[in-house]
Design a protein around this motif. Structure first.
Motif, PDB file in Angstrom:
ATOM      1  N   ARG A   6       0.837  -1.204   0.000  1.00 28.67           N
ATOM      2  CA  ARG A   6       0.000   0.000   0.000  1.00 28.67           C
ATOM      3  C   ARG A   6       0.874   1.258   0.000  1.00 28.67           C
ATOM      4  NH1 ARG A   6      -4.571  -1.645   4.566  1.00 28.67           N
ATOM      5  NH2 ARG A   6      -5.347  -3.513   3.487  1.00 28.67           N
ATOM      6  N   ALA A   7       1.882   1.206  -0.842  1.00 29.46           N
ATOM      7  CA  ALA A   7       2.843   2.311  -0.909  1.00 29.46           C
ATOM      8  C   ALA A   7       2.437   3.277  -2.010  1.00 29.46           C
ATOM      9  CB  ALA A   7       4.253   1.772  -1.172  1.00 29.46           C
ATOM     10  N   SER A   8       2.926   4.482  -1.879  1.00 25.81           N
ATOM     11  CA  SER A   8       2.694   5.494  -2.918  1.00 25.81           C
ATOM     12  C   SER A   8       3.953   5.784  -3.714  1.00 25.81           C
ATOM     13  CB  SER A   8       2.184   6.787  -2.278  1.00 25.81           C
ATOM     14  OG  SER A   8       3.152   7.300  -1.351  1.00 25.81           O
ATOM     15  N   ARG A   9       5.084   5.345  -3.186  1.00 20.72           N
ATOM     16  CA  ARG A   9       6.355   5.670  -3.839  1.00 20.72           C
ATOM     17  C   ARG A   9       7.313   4.491  -3.677  1.00 20.72           C
ATOM     18  NH1 ARG A   9      11.321   8.124  -2.694  1.00 20.72           N
ATOM     19  NH2 ARG A   9      12.116   9.434  -4.388  1.00 20.72           N
ATOM     20  N   ALA A  10       8.118   4.229  -4.721  1.00 18.42           N
ATOM     21  CA  ALA A  10       9.139   3.174  -4.689  1.00 18.42           C
ATOM     22  C   ALA A  10      10.381   3.674  -5.399  1.00 18.42           C
ATOM     23  CB  ALA A  10       8.635   1.899  -5.357  1.00 18.42           C
ATOM     24  N   LEU A  11      11.529   3.392  -4.815  1.00 14.24           N
ATOM     25  CA  LEU A  11      12.811   3.812  -5.378  1.00 14.24           C
ATOM     26  C   LEU A  11      13.652   2.572  -5.658  1.00 14.24           C
ATOM     27  CD1 LEU A  11      14.956   5.945  -6.116  1.00 14.24           C
ATOM     28  CD2 LEU A  11      15.652   5.929  -3.704  1.00 14.24           C
ATOM     29  N   VAL A  12      14.112   2.452  -6.896  1.00 15.35           N
ATOM     30  CA  VAL A  12      14.995   1.363  -7.301  1.00 15.35           C
ATOM     31  C   VAL A  12      16.373   1.941  -7.534  1.00 15.35           C
ATOM     32  CG1 VAL A  12      15.430  -0.470  -8.968  1.00 15.35           C
ATOM     33  CG2 VAL A  12      13.067   0.128  -8.373  1.00 15.35           C
ATOM     34  N   ARG A  13      17.363   1.422  -6.795  1.00 19.80           N
ATOM     35  CA  ARG A  13      18.747   1.887  -6.948  1.00 19.80           C
ATOM     36  C   ARG A  13      19.580   0.751  -7.540  1.00 19.80           C
ATOM     37  NH1 ARG A  13      20.473   6.500  -4.837  1.00 19.80           N
ATOM     38  NH2 ARG A  13      22.595   5.648  -4.989  1.00 19.80           N
ATOM     39  N   LEU A  14      20.379   1.113  -8.530  1.00 23.40           N
ATOM     40  CA  LEU A  14      21.294   0.183  -9.187  1.00 23.40           C
ATOM     41  C   LEU A  14      22.693   0.741  -9.031  1.00 23.40           C
ATOM     42  CD1 LEU A  14      21.560  -2.367 -10.985  1.00 23.40           C
ATOM     43  CD2 LEU A  14      21.333  -0.877 -12.961  1.00 23.40           C
ATOM     44  N   ASP A  15      23.479   0.171  -8.110  1.00 26.19           N
ATOM     45  CA  ASP A  15      24.803   0.695  -7.764  1.00 26.19           C
ATOM     46  C   ASP A  15      25.870  -0.294  -8.222  1.00 26.19           C
ATOM     47  OD1 ASP A  15      23.691   2.953  -6.374  1.00 26.19           O
ATOM     48  OD2 ASP A  15      23.240   1.605  -4.701  1.00 26.19           O
ATOM     49  N   TRP A  16      26.722   0.166  -9.136  1.00 23.36           N
ATOM     50  CA  TRP A  16      27.789  -0.674  -9.681  1.00 23.36           C
ATOM     51  C   TRP A  16      29.080  -0.464  -8.896  1.00 23.36           C
ATOM     52  CZ3 TRP A  16      26.739  -4.168 -13.428  1.00 23.36           C
ATOM     53  CH2 TRP A  16      25.571  -3.986 -14.161  1.00 23.36           C
ATOM     54  N   ALA A  17      29.732  -1.586  -8.535  1.00 20.72           N
ATOM     55  CA  ALA A  17      31.056  -1.554  -7.913  1.00 20.72           C
ATOM     56  C   ALA A  17      32.007  -2.390  -8.763  1.00 20.72           C
ATOM     57  CB  ALA A  17      30.985  -2.089  -6.483  1.00 20.72           C
ATOM     58  N   ASP A  18      33.266  -2.459  -8.324  1.00 19.93           N
ATOM     59  CA  ASP A  18      34.254  -3.189  -9.119  1.00 19.93           C
ATOM     60  C   ASP A  18      33.956  -4.682  -9.181  1.00 19.93           C
ATOM     61  OD1 ASP A  18      35.602  -0.861  -9.619  1.00 19.93           O
ATOM     62  OD2 ASP A  18      37.007  -1.115  -7.950  1.00 19.93           O
ATOM     63  N   ASP A  19      33.471  -5.270  -8.083  1.00 21.59           N
ATOM     64  CA  ASP A  19      33.290  -6.722  -8.030  1.00 21.59           C
ATOM     65  C   ASP A  19      31.844  -7.148  -7.867  1.00 21.59           C
ATOM     66  OD1 ASP A  19      33.015  -5.702  -5.518  1.00 21.59           O
ATOM     67  OD2 ASP A  19      34.172  -7.264  -4.500  1.00 21.59           O
ATOM     68  N   HIS A  20      30.902  -6.199  -7.784  1.00 18.31           N
ATOM     69  CA  HIS A  20      29.518  -6.583  -7.593  1.00 18.31           C
ATOM     70  C   HIS A  20      28.597  -5.451  -8.033  1.00 18.31           C
ATOM     71  CE1 HIS A  20      30.185  -4.193  -3.933  1.00 18.31           C
ATOM     72  NE2 HIS A  20      28.866  -4.010  -3.925  1.00 18.31           N
ATOM     73  N   VAL A  21      27.318  -5.763  -8.115  1.00 15.49           N
ATOM     74  CA  VAL A  21      26.283  -4.779  -8.367  1.00 15.49           C
ATOM     75  C   VAL A  21      25.234  -4.927  -7.269  1.00 15.49           C
ATOM     76  CG1 VAL A  21      25.062  -6.347  -9.932  1.00 15.49           C
ATOM     77  CG2 VAL A  21      24.572  -3.902 -10.013  1.00 15.49           C
ATOM     78  N   SER A  22      24.799  -3.798  -6.719  1.00 18.22           N
ATOM     79  CA  SER A  22      23.802  -3.805  -5.651  1.00 18.22           C
ATOM     80  C   SER A  22      22.471  -3.298  -6.192  1.00 18.22           C
ATOM     81  CB  SER A  22      24.248  -2.930  -4.481  1.00 18.22           C
ATOM     82  OG  SER A  22      25.401  -3.471  -3.867  1.00 18.22           O
ATOM     83  N   LEU A  23      21.409  -4.010  -5.874  1.00 15.98           N
ATOM     84  CA  LEU A  23      20.052  -3.628  -6.251  1.00 15.98           C
ATOM     85  C   LEU A  23      19.273  -3.374  -4.964  1.00 15.98           C
ATOM     86  CD1 LEU A  23      19.576  -6.425  -8.894  1.00 15.98           C
ATOM     87  CD2 LEU A  23      19.583  -4.011  -9.437  1.00 15.98           C
ATOM     88  N   THR A  24      18.725  -2.168  -4.838  1.00 17.64           N
ATOM     89  CA  THR A  24      17.972  -1.797  -3.645  1.00 17.64           C
ATOM     90  C   THR A  24      16.614  -1.276  -4.067  1.00 17.64           C
ATOM     91  OG1 THR A  24      20.034  -1.183  -2.546  1.00 17.64           O
ATOM     92  CG2 THR A  24      17.988  -0.458  -1.517  1.00 17.64           C
ATOM     93  N   VAL A  25      15.572  -1.883  -3.556  1.00 22.42           N
ATOM     94  CA  VAL A  25      14.208  -1.447  -3.835  1.00 22.42           C
ATOM     95  C   VAL A  25      13.580  -1.047  -2.503  1.00 22.42           C
ATOM     96  CG1 VAL A  25      11.971  -2.043  -4.817  1.00 22.42           C
ATOM     97  CG2 VAL A  25      14.065  -3.012  -5.791  1.00 22.42           C
ATOM     98  N   THR A  26      13.236   0.224  -2.370  1.00 26.88           N
ATOM     99  CA  THR A  26      12.685   0.763  -1.129  1.00 26.88           C
ATOM    100  C   THR A  26      11.334   1.401  -1.418  1.00 26.88           C
ATOM    101  OG1 THR A  26      14.953   1.273  -0.428  1.00 26.88           O
ATOM    102  CG2 THR A  26      13.157   2.235   0.856  1.00 26.88           C
ATOM    103  N   ASP A  27      10.356   1.132  -0.555  1.00 24.70           N
ATOM    104  CA  ASP A  27       9.057   1.787  -0.700  1.00 24.70           C
ATOM    105  C   ASP A  27       8.660   2.410   0.631  1.00 24.70           C
ATOM    106  OD1 ASP A  27       7.499  -0.087   0.980  1.00 24.70           O
ATOM    107  OD2 ASP A  27       7.919  -1.532  -0.616  1.00 24.70           O
ATOM    108  N   ASP A  28       7.585   3.197   0.607  1.00 24.55           N
ATOM    109  CA  ASP A  28       7.111   3.862   1.822  1.00 24.55           C
ATOM    110  C   ASP A  28       5.866   3.188   2.383  1.00 24.55           C
ATOM    111  OD1 ASP A  28       5.356   4.501  -0.149  1.00 24.55           O
ATOM    112  OD2 ASP A  28       5.435   6.678   0.141  1.00 24.55           O
ATOM    113  N   GLY A  29       5.707   1.887   2.064  1.00 19.47           N
ATOM    114  CA  GLY A  29       4.533   1.167   2.532  1.00 19.47           C
ATOM    115  C   GLY A  29       4.801   0.413   3.814  1.00 19.47           C
ATOM    116  N   ARG A  30       3.971  -0.609   4.074  1.00 18.55           N
ATOM    117  CA  ARG A  30       4.055  -1.357   5.321  1.00 18.55           C
ATOM    118  C   ARG A  30       4.721  -2.713   5.154  1.00 18.55           C
ATOM    119  NH1 ARG A  30       0.085  -5.254   5.390  1.00 18.55           N
ATOM    120  NH2 ARG A  30      -1.572  -5.078   3.836  1.00 18.55           N
TER     121      ARG A  30
END
Length: 399
Positions: free
Chosen positions: A323-347
Motif C-alpha cells: 500500500r505504498a505510494s512511492r518506490a525507489l529502485v537503486r542500481l549501484d555498480w562496484a568493481d566486483d559486484h552490483v547492488s540492487l535496492t528497492v525501497t518503498d514507503d509502505g508497510r
C-alpha cells in the motif's frame, strides 16, 4: 578384436549357469589325462592295476566340488596324489589334480588356507620323490614349477576378479552419482522455472488487477483514460505471455539440425529495468523511480535475469501488499559486484519474511553467488537489498 577378448567373450557365452557342469567336465578331462600313461604305458612302467586306477580316480573326482567345497576337494586330492605316487601303479608323470586344486585354492581360499596348501604340496612332492628311485634333478624342478605356476595363475585370477569387481562397483557408484546429479539438476531447473513463472505471473496479474479495479470508475468518469487502462491490461497480458513462451521454450528439445523453428527471444536483463519501472509507474500509479550509479560491469546471463526478476518481484510485492505510494529502485555498480535496492514507503509484504516472493529473491541471489536482505527501511517502509557478483568474480563467489 584381440584373441584375448574373443576368448573371454566365448568363455562367457558358453559358461553354464550350473557350476557342476563345468567342474564335472574338468574332472573328466583330468581323469583322462591321468589315465593316459596307463593306457599307453612307457617301456618298463608298471602295468595298470585296479588299485592304481582307483587312486588316480580319487585325484580327479573331487574336482567336481572344487568351487562348492574347495578345501574339502583340495584335501581329498592332496591325500590321494601321494598315495598314488607311492603305490607304483605307476606314479603320475604330471600331477594334474594337484595343479587344479592349487589354482582353485589360490583363487578362492583364505590367505592362510592357500599358503598352507602350497607349502604342504611343495613339501609333499619333495618327500614323495625322495622315496622314488632314479629321480633326476630336472624332475624335481618340473613338478615344483608346475605347482608354483598353477598357484600363480590362481592368484592372477583372484586379482583379476577383484579388479573387475572394483571396476563394476566404481561404475555403479558413478551411475548413482550421475543419476543424483541429473536429479539435482532437474530439481534446480524446476525450481528456477517455478520462480520465473511466479515472478512473471504475479507481476502481470498484479498490474492487471490494479487496472481492472480502477476500470469501472474510470469508465464512468473518463472514457478516454478507460481505453488507455484496457490497453495497459492487454499490454501486461501480452508481455506475460511472451515471457512465459521464453521460459517454456527451454523445455522443448532442439531439432537435430539445431533450428528450433521459432527463435527464442532473449531473457530480460539489467538494460530492461528502466522499461520495467516505467511500466509499473504507468500501470499502477505508483511513483516508481530508477537511479543508477557507478560504471556498469559485465554480468553473466543468469545474473542478468536474476537482477531483473529481483526488481520485478520487489515491485510486485510493493504493488500487492505494501500500500505504498512511492518506490525507489537503486542500481549501484562496484568493481566486483552490483547492488540492487528497492525501497518503498509502505508497510511491507504481509505474512512476514517467509513469503514465496521473498524466498524466491533469496534463492535467485544465492544461485548466482550473491546475497539478499529484506526488512524495514531505516526511515520507514520496506527495503530489499540484493548484491550480485559481476562476471569476473562469479566463479569465486560460487566456490
Amino acid at each position: 578384436m584381440t584373441l584375448r577378448s574373443t576368448f573371454a567373450e566365448a568363455t562367457t557365452r558358453w559358461r553354464p549357469t550350473n557350476p557342476y557342469v563345468l567342474d564335472a567336465a574338468l574332472a573328466a578331462l583330468t581323469l583322462f589325462a591321468v589315465s593316459l600313461q596307463w593306457i599307453f604305458p612307457d617301456e618298463g612302467d608298471d602295468p595298470l592295476s585296479w588299485q592304481g586306477w582307483l587312486l588316480g580316480t580319487a585325484t580327479a573326482v573331487p574336482l567336481i566340488w572344487r568351487r562348492r567345497a574347495p578345501c574339502a576337494a583340495a584335501w581329498a586330492v592332496s591325500l590321494a596324489t601321494p598315495a598314488q605316487a607311492l603305490y607304483h601303479a605307476p606314479p603320475p608323470d604330471v600331477m594334474y589334480g594337484g595343479m587344479v586344486v592349487l589354482y582353485t585354492m589360490a583363487a578362492q581360499a583364505r590367505p592362510w588356507q592357500r599358503r598352507l596348501m602350497l607349502t604342504g604340496w611343495i613339501v609333499g612332492v619333495v618327500v614323495t620323490m625322495q622315496h622314488q628311485a632314479h629321480q633326476a634333478p630336472f624332475e624335481y624342478a618340473f613338478h615344483l614349477m608346475g605347482l608354483v605356476a598353477a598357484y600363480a595363475l590362481g592368484m592372477l585370477a583372484r586379482v583379476q576378479r577383484a579388479y573387475t569387481a572394483e571396476l563394476e562397483d566404481r561404475a555403479r557408484r558413478l551411475e548413482r552419482e550421475r543419476a543424483a546429479d541429473t536429479a539435482r539438476a532437474r530439481a534446480e531447473e524446476r525450481a528456477r522455472i517455478a520462480r520465473d513463472m511466479h515472478d512473471i505471473l504475479a507481476h502481470a496479474v498484479s498490474l492487471m488487477v490494479v487496472q481492472a479495479e480502477a476500470g469501472p470508475v474510470v469508465v464512468r468518469k473518463d472514457p478516454d483514460r478507460a481505453e488507455a487502462t484496457f490497453d495497459t491490461i492487454a499490454a501486461a497480458g501480452r508481455d506475460a505471455m511472451a515471457q512465459l513462451r521464453r521460459i517454456l521454450g527451454v523445455l522443448k528439445e532442439e531439432p537435430p539440425d539445431g533450428d528450433s523453428g521459432s527463435p527464442r527471444l532473449p531473457q530480460p536483463g539489467v538494460t530492461a529495468l528502466p522499461e520495467l519501472v516505467r511500466l509499473v509507474r504507468r500501470s499502477t500509479g505508483l511513483r516508481a523511480e530508477l537511479r543508477t550509479s557507478g560504471e556498469p560491469r559485465p554480468l553473466s546471463s543468469d545474473t542478468e535475469v536474476a537482477a531483473y526478476r529481483v526488481v520485478q518481484e520487489a515491485l510486485t510485492n510493493t504493488v500487492k501488499h505494501a500500500r505504498a505510494s512511492r518506490a525507489l529502485v537503486r542500481l549501484d555498480w562496484a568493481d566486483d559486484h552490483v547492488s540492487l535496492t528497492v525501497t518503498d514507503d509502505g508497510r511491507g509484504p504481509s505474512g512476514g519474511p517467509g513469503g514465496h516472493g521473498l524466498i524466491g529473491i533469496r534463492e535467485r541471489a544465492a544461485a548466482c553467488g550473491g546475497s539478499a536482505e529484506t526488512g524495514e527501511a531505516p526511515g520507514g517502509g520496506f527495503r530489499v537489498v540484493v548484491r550480485l557478483p559481476v562476471a569476473a568474480d562469479r566463479e569465486g563467489a560460487l566456490g
